[in-house]
Design an enzyme around this catalytic site. Structure first.
Site, mmCIF file in Angstrom:
data_model
loop_
_atom_site.group_PDB
_atom_site.id
_atom_site.type_symbol
_atom_site.label_atom_id
_atom_site.label_comp_id
_atom_site.label_asym_id
_atom_site.label_seq_id
_atom_site.Cartn_x
_atom_site.Cartn_y
_atom_site.Cartn_z
ATOM 1 N N ARG A 289 6.957 -7.591 0.784
ATOM 2 C CA ARG A 289 7.780 -8.193 1.641
ATOM 3 C C ARG A 289 7.120 -8.401 2.581
ATOM 4 N NH1 ARG A 289 7.048 -5.022 4.510
ATOM 5 N NH2 ARG A 289 8.695 -6.625 6.027
ATOM 6 N N GLY A 290 7.629 -9.348 4.238
ATOM 7 C CA GLY A 290 6.870 -9.493 5.183
ATOM 8 C C GLY A 290 6.176 -10.939 4.720
ATOM 9 N N ALA A 291 6.318 -11.983 5.436
ATOM 10 C CA ALA A 291 6.252 -13.487 5.470
ATOM 11 C C ALA A 291 3.910 -13.103 5.091
ATOM 12 C CB ALA A 291 6.264 -14.208 6.273
ATOM 13 N N ASP B 122 9.147 -15.368 10.338
ATOM 14 C CA ASP B 122 8.942 -15.788 9.264
ATOM 15 C C ASP B 122 8.523 -17.532 8.889
ATOM 16 O OD1 ASP B 122 11.021 -12.895 8.525
ATOM 17 O OD2 ASP B 122 9.451 -14.187 6.475
HETATM 18 O O1 MRU Z 1 12.466 -9.709 3.964
HETATM 19 P P1 MRU Z 1 11.535 -9.245 4.630
HETATM 20 O O2 MRU Z 1 11.050 -8.000 5.086
HETATM 21 O O3 MRU Z 1 10.716 -10.096 4.646
HETATM 22 O O4 MRU Z 1 11.612 -9.448 6.165
HETATM 23 C C1 MRU Z 1 10.174 -9.789 7.151
HETATM 24 C C2 MRU Z 1 10.340 -10.702 8.238
HETATM 25 O O5 MRU Z 1 11.904 -10.377 8.815
HETATM 26 C C3 MRU Z 1 8.935 -10.558 9.229
HETATM 27 O O6 MRU Z 1 9.627 -9.771 10.801
HETATM 28 C C4 MRU Z 1 8.076 -11.524 9.056
HETATM 29 O O7 MRU Z 1 7.833 -11.608 7.830
HETATM 30 C C5 MRU Z 1 7.511 -11.179 10.017
HETATM 31 S S1 MRU Z 1 5.918 -9.937 9.261
HETATM 32 C C6 MRU Z 1 4.256 -9.969 9.807
#
Ligand code: MRU
Length: 356
Positions: free
Chosen positions: A46-48, A236
């Site tokens: 996860r994480g964009a 995101d």
């Molecule tokens: O649902 P997730 O864990 O994928 O959400 C991640 C986030 O909201 C992060 O803050 C975002 O992707 C930035 S990651 C560098």
């Protein structure tokens, strides 16, 4: 961090299963685009930016398996499948589009399949390497914004685990730490998936960066008591006007930070900026299974039959954002023209370099 987020191996994608952290470091072996898509949906990664890199590798691995005559249809099919996995993080479609734009003309030009496959592999690795370099760049740029002995609040996990390595918000914090500017990081636990408690805390403890875990609802009171100097979060998707979609709960921090005159910084690569989305109202917000809300660490905490809601992201309007930290520099309001200028110079958008 003592683990890599994702790696492209000869015949599979090796993916750290983030659902098991911090208890266990275990890697998944993903051999098809479909398996990669399933892992993204299930939040193993996860994480964009990390999702974008993993999806690009998923394309490369799928093309390894596809028959020579089906490369075009396989490419379209796997991109379409991967793009549907998580709707809010725009880095996903950004990376897939980059793969398509580079590979489709080669397939149409009947280039040898081995060359197309090795180009797919090379481009996926390039997207990964670029992401690490970009995070370091924006980390260094953003570190300069923090005061000496800063007490910084962050939400969710925007660290090495959420990217190809180093991190965005945590990249800023890492760079600031090396400059001796960090006194304390306040990491919000980030209900319901607990990315802050499980992942941010895990990364920072390993890096020996002083971290204190708080529940999401403690942030406002700490701000009021003057115990937070800055908020730094990831994103995101950033709309063309500077509205920011990030993990649910971010908006609340931004409102309270503004009330107390605390700077609110968003750290993100330009691949997170989507000029095709005019404002935050247009950003698709992912709704996840309410089961994640009525349970905590696998234990049911709410009575059977209760309704629950789980929007996974919220939108922070641009006017609550003090600055957006990108590899193109620190952008200040009005964000619209600044984002447009930076995107025009972004190599992957055609500004100066092409993937061909
Ligand atoms: O649902 P997730 O864990 O994928 O959400 C991640 C986030 O909201 C992060 O803050 C975002 O992707 C930035 S990651 C560098």
């Amino acid at each position: 961090m003592n683990a890599h987020t994702v790696a492209l191996r000869e015949d599979h994608v090796e993916l750290l299963d983030q659902r098991l952290l911090p208890g266990e470091v275990r890697y998944l072996r993903l051999e098809t685009g479909e398996e990669v898509a399933g892992a993204i949906e299930a939040m193993a990664v996860r994480g964009a930016p990390a999702i974008g890199v993993t999806a690009a590798m998923g394309v490369a691995i799928e093309l390894e398996r596809a028959p020579d005559r089906d490369l075009g249809t396989s490419l379209e099919r796997v991109c379409e499948r991967l793009a549907r996995t998580r709707p809010t993080a725009v880095n996903l479609v950004w990376a897939l589009e980059r793969m398509r734009r580079s590979l489709l003309p080669r397939i149409a030009a009947l280039e040898p399949p081995t060359e197309i496959r090795s180009k797919a592999r090379a481009l996926a690795l390039e997207i990964q390497a670029e992401d690490i370099a970009i995070c370091r760049e924006l980390g260094d740029v953003g570190a300069e914004l923090l005061p000496e002995h800063a007490r910084v609040l962050t939400h969710c996990n925007a660290g090495a685990l959420a990217t190809a390595g180093y991190g965005t918000a945590l990249g800023v914090i890492r760079s600031a730490m090396t400059r001796g500017r960090i006194k304390q990081v306040l990491a919000c636990e980030t209900r319901p998936f607990l990315q802050g408690a499980r992942l941010t805390a895990w990364e920072l403890v390993q890096e020996r960066i002083p971290v204190t875990l708080i529940t999401d609802s403690m942030a406002g009171s700490l701000m009021r008591r003057g115990e937070i100097d800055a908020v730094v979060v990831g994103a995101d998707r950033i709309a063309a006007n500077g509205d920011v979609a990030n993990k649910i709960g971010t908006y609340t921090h931004a409102v309270v930070a503004r009330h107390h005159g605390i700077p609110f910084y968003v750290a993100a690569p330009l691949s997170t900026v989507d000029l095709g989305t005019p404002t935050g109202d247009w950003i698709p917000i992912e709704y996840r299974d309410p089961e994640e809300v009525v349970t905590f660490a696998g234990q049911r905490i709410a009575p059977p039959g209760v309704e629950a809601l789980h929007p996974a992201f919220d939108v922070t309007p641009a006017d609550l954002v003090t600055a957006i930290i990108t590899e193109g520099g620190v952008l200040r309001p009005p964000f619209g023209p600044a984002l447009a200028r930076c995107k025009a110079r972004e190599p992957a958008s055609g500004g100066g370099r092409s993937d061909r």
